[in-house]
Motif scaffolding. Structure first.
Motif, mmCIF file in Angstrom:
data_model
loop_
_atom_site.group_PDB
_atom_site.id
_atom_site.type_symbol
_atom_site.label_atom_id
_atom_site.label_comp_id
_atom_site.label_asym_id
_atom_site.label_seq_id
_atom_site.Cartn_x
_atom_site.Cartn_y
_atom_site.Cartn_z
ATOM 1 N N ASN A 249 0.825 -1.211 0.000
ATOM 2 C CA ASN A 249 0.000 0.000 0.000
ATOM 3 C C ASN A 249 0.856 1.256 0.000
ATOM 4 O O ASN A 249 0.564 2.225 -0.720
ATOM 5 C CB ASN A 249 -0.929 -0.011 1.213
ATOM 6 N N ARG A 250 1.932 1.262 0.788
ATOM 7 C CA ARG A 250 2.811 2.435 0.848
ATOM 8 C C ARG A 250 3.467 2.696 -0.508
ATOM 9 O O ARG A 250 3.535 3.842 -0.966
ATOM 10 C CB ARG A 250 3.885 2.246 1.934
ATOM 11 N N TYR A 251 3.938 1.640 -1.137
ATOM 12 C CA TYR A 251 4.601 1.803 -2.437
ATOM 13 C C TYR A 251 3.619 2.269 -3.515
ATOM 14 O O TYR A 251 3.930 3.169 -4.311
ATOM 15 C CB TYR A 251 5.260 0.493 -2.864
ATOM 16 N N ILE A 252 2.442 1.672 -3.537
ATOM 17 C CA ILE A 252 1.468 2.040 -4.567
ATOM 18 C C ILE A 252 0.956 3.461 -4.344
ATOM 19 O O ILE A 252 0.760 4.221 -5.305
ATOM 20 C CB ILE A 252 0.302 1.034 -4.597
ATOM 21 N N ASP A 253 0.764 3.851 -3.099
ATOM 22 C CA ASP A 253 0.344 5.231 -2.818
ATOM 23 C C ASP A 253 1.382 6.225 -3.312
ATOM 24 O O ASP A 253 1.041 7.288 -3.858
ATOM 25 C CB ASP A 253 0.116 5.419 -1.315
ATOM 26 N N LYS A 254 2.664 5.901 -3.134
ATOM 27 C CA LYS A 254 3.728 6.791 -3.594
ATOM 28 C C LYS A 254 3.722 6.868 -5.114
ATOM 29 O O LYS A 254 3.876 7.954 -5.702
ATOM 30 C CB LYS A 254 5.091 6.280 -3.109
ATOM 31 N N ALA A 255 3.507 5.743 -5.791
ATOM 32 C CA ALA A 255 3.452 5.738 -7.253
ATOM 33 C C ALA A 255 2.308 6.603 -7.755
ATOM 34 O O ALA A 255 2.470 7.388 -8.700
ATOM 35 C CB ALA A 255 3.295 4.309 -7.762
ATOM 36 N N LEU A 256 1.145 6.479 -7.134
ATOM 37 C CA LEU A 256 -0.019 7.260 -7.552
ATOM 38 C C LEU A 256 0.147 8.733 -7.227
ATOM 39 O O LEU A 256 -0.406 9.593 -7.923
ATOM 40 C CB LEU A 256 -1.285 6.701 -6.896
ATOM 41 N N GLU A 257 0.897 9.035 -6.186
ATOM 42 C CA GLU A 257 1.206 10.430 -5.879
ATOM 43 C C GLU A 257 2.044 11.038 -7.003
ATOM 44 O O GLU A 257 1.839 12.189 -7.397
ATOM 45 C CB GLU A 257 1.977 10.500 -4.557
ATOM 46 N N LEU A 258 2.960 10.241 -7.557
ATOM 47 C CA LEU A 258 3.828 10.714 -8.634
ATOM 48 C C LEU A 258 3.106 10.755 -9.971
ATOM 49 O O LEU A 258 3.361 11.627 -10.802
ATOM 50 C CB LEU A 258 5.066 9.811 -8.745
ATOM 51 N N ASP A 259 2.214 9.796 -10.207
ATOM 52 C CA ASP A 259 1.451 9.774 -11.468
ATOM 53 C C ASP A 259 0.095 9.124 -11.241
ATOM 54 O O ASP A 259 -0.042 7.902 -11.290
ATOM 55 C CB ASP A 259 2.207 9.016 -12.557
ATOM 56 N N PRO A 260 -0.926 9.958 -10.983
ATOM 57 C CA PRO A 260 -2.268 9.419 -10.719
ATOM 58 C C PRO A 260 -2.864 8.655 -11.900
ATOM 59 O O PRO A 260 -3.828 7.903 -11.718
ATOM 60 C CB PRO A 260 -3.101 10.679 -10.417
ATOM 61 N N LYS A 261 -2.304 8.811 -13.111
ATOM 62 C CA LYS A 261 -2.849 8.133 -14.286
ATOM 63 C C LYS A 261 -2.280 6.727 -14.489
ATOM 64 O O LYS A 261 -2.638 6.064 -15.464
ATOM 65 C CB LYS A 261 -2.585 8.965 -15.549
ATOM 66 N N HIS A 262 -1.413 6.286 -13.602
ATOM 67 C CA HIS A 262 -0.804 4.967 -13.772
ATOM 68 C C HIS A 262 -1.880 3.893 -13.595
ATOM 69 O O HIS A 262 -2.313 3.603 -12.485
ATOM 70 C CB HIS A 262 0.329 4.762 -12.761
ATOM 71 N N ILE A 263 -2.304 3.292 -14.699
ATOM 72 C CA ILE A 263 -3.433 2.369 -14.674
ATOM 73 C C ILE A 263 -3.164 1.152 -13.804
ATOM 74 O O ILE A 263 -4.024 0.733 -13.020
ATOM 75 C CB ILE A 263 -3.789 1.909 -16.102
ATOM 76 N N PHE A 264 -1.986 0.567 -13.928
ATOM 77 C CA PHE A 264 -1.695 -0.626 -13.136
ATOM 78 C C PHE A 264 -1.637 -0.303 -11.649
ATOM 79 O O PHE A 264 -2.097 -1.088 -10.810
ATOM 80 C CB PHE A 264 -0.391 -1.268 -13.600
ATOM 81 N N ALA A 265 -1.079 0.849 -11.299
ATOM 82 C CA ALA A 265 -1.058 1.256 -9.893
ATOM 83 C C ALA A 265 -2.480 1.436 -9.369
ATOM 84 O O ALA A 265 -2.781 1.067 -8.228
ATOM 85 C CB ALA A 265 -0.252 2.537 -9.727
ATOM 86 N N GLN A 266 -3.362 1.992 -10.191
ATOM 87 C CA GLN A 266 -4.771 2.129 -9.802
ATOM 88 C C GLN A 266 -5.386 0.762 -9.512
ATOM 89 O O GLN A 266 -6.113 0.581 -8.528
ATOM 90 C CB GLN A 266 -5.553 2.836 -10.896
ATOM 91 N N ARG A 267 -5.103 -0.205 -10.373
ATOM 92 C CA ARG A 267 -5.659 -1.547 -10.186
ATOM 93 C C ARG A 267 -5.094 -2.226 -8.951
ATOM 94 O O ARG A 267 -5.825 -2.880 -8.197
ATOM 95 C CB ARG A 267 -5.375 -2.392 -11.432
ATOM 96 N N PHE A 268 -3.779 -2.071 -8.751
ATOM 97 C CA PHE A 268 -3.173 -2.665 -7.564
ATOM 98 C C PHE A 268 -3.761 -2.050 -6.298
ATOM 99 O O PHE A 268 -3.973 -2.747 -5.298
ATOM 100 C CB PHE A 268 -1.659 -2.476 -7.590
ATOM 101 N N LYS A 269 -4.014 -0.739 -6.332
ATOM 102 C CA LYS A 269 -4.597 -0.072 -5.177
ATOM 103 C C LYS A 269 -5.960 -0.668 -4.836
ATOM 104 O O LYS A 269 -6.256 -0.933 -3.662
ATOM 105 C CB LYS A 269 -4.731 1.437 -5.465
ATOM 106 N N LYS A 270 -6.777 -0.905 -5.853
ATOM 107 C CA LYS A 270 -8.093 -1.510 -5.619
ATOM 108 C C LYS A 270 -7.955 -2.904 -5.015
ATOM 109 O O LYS A 270 -8.697 -3.274 -4.100
ATOM 110 C CB LYS A 270 -8.872 -1.572 -6.929
#
Length: 283
Positions: A249-270
């Motif tokens: 969760n910490r890693y994916i949140d950081k990725a989405l902070e850097l690029d909210p459009k990252h589709i795979f990060a969005q899916r991993f977050k869900k």
């Protein structure tokens, strides 16, 4: 289907440009039907941004920049259609592609056919239109055939080769895809960030977490830039598979902070949120 094959103004700023300038200075290879060097340059930058660095926002801007230099760049327009998250725009792009009279070479058609089907899939998903049960198997078969033909003819086109290996993963699974990655990539390509990162992803999918994390560490050192989202996505995806949900969760949140459009990060977050909710319910 484990991965949607997707995929998104080159911006000169800060260390992101400094880290990527060496690879972007390479001479262009295959032109994908573009008749302008700048179009080819930004097209390749788009692939570099999305596959090597996970910068989906910059990738989409680069693909859009590419087609401003060449109004007949059909493959570039198709990739913009695959990259955009604007459903209305994507529908119109597909209509334009289907009605286009611009001649396309046989080799370009290999890429264009797969991209068109991908856009059709995205449009159906967004509009909740049911697809025939054979749609996905036929799509994957077409993608495998077309990409295989292309990469064997143009073995130095690394990013289409990356797309091909993703398709192999979707069809045959992680182990055959990992074997293909090792076999198909040249020694030079093995050092390209995407192939390092994707090798780690495939290792984690077959449960070899020690090797996956070791390769992820190598990838992170190679990138060596805390503003690039892909290392965070990679770590997050591995820890998700390991059920280390708080770390993931910490890693994916950081990725989405850097690029909210990252589709795979969005899916991993869900996926992480769903698993955390199940864990809380069981406590």
């Amino acid at each position: 289907m484990k991965h949607s094959i997707y995929i998104l103004i080159f911006i000169l700023f800060s260390s992101c440009h400094q880290k990527q300038s060496k690879s972007s200075s390479k001479p262009a290879g295959y032109s994908y039907g573009a008749k302008n060097d700048s179009a080819v340059y930004y097209f390749n930058k788009g692939w570099e941004y999305i596959l090597d660095y996970g910068q989906w926002t910059l990738s989409e801007k680069a693909f859009r920049k590419a087609i401003t230099f060449d109004s007949t760049f059909v493959v570039g327009k198709a990739i913009v259609g695959k990259s955009t998250q604007n459903g209305t725009e994507r529908i119109q792009i597909l209509k334009n592609l289907n009605n286009s009279n611009i001649p396309v070479s046989q080799d370009d058609q290999l890429i264009l056919e797969v991209t068109r089907i991908t856009i059709e899939l995205f449009n159906a998903r967004d509009q909740n239109i049911p697809l025939p049960k054979e749609f996905i198997p036929n799509f994957l078969a077409t993608a495998e055939k077309n990409y295989r033909t292309f990469v064997h003819k143009y073995p130095n086109e690394s990013y289409i080769k990356g797309e091909y290996i993703e398709v192999l993963n979707a069809i045959y699974g992680a182990k055959p895809a990992l074997d293909s990655l090792h076999k198909l990539t040249t020694e030079k390509q093995k050092k390209i960030p995407f192939f390092v990162s994707y090798a780690a992803t495939l290792m984690s999918e077959i449960g070899d977490f020690e090797a996956a994390l070791s390769t992820a560490h190598d990838f992170n050192e190679q990138i060596n830039n805390p503003k690039i989202p892909q290392p965070y996505v990679l770590y997050g995806s591995i820890y998700l598979k390991m059920d280390s949900l708080e770390k993931a969760n910490r890693y994916i949140d950081k990725a989405l902070e850097l690029d909210p459009k990252h589709i795979f990060a969005q899916r991993f977050k869900k996926q992480i949120v769903t698993k955390l909710e199940i864990t809380d319910d069981n406590d």
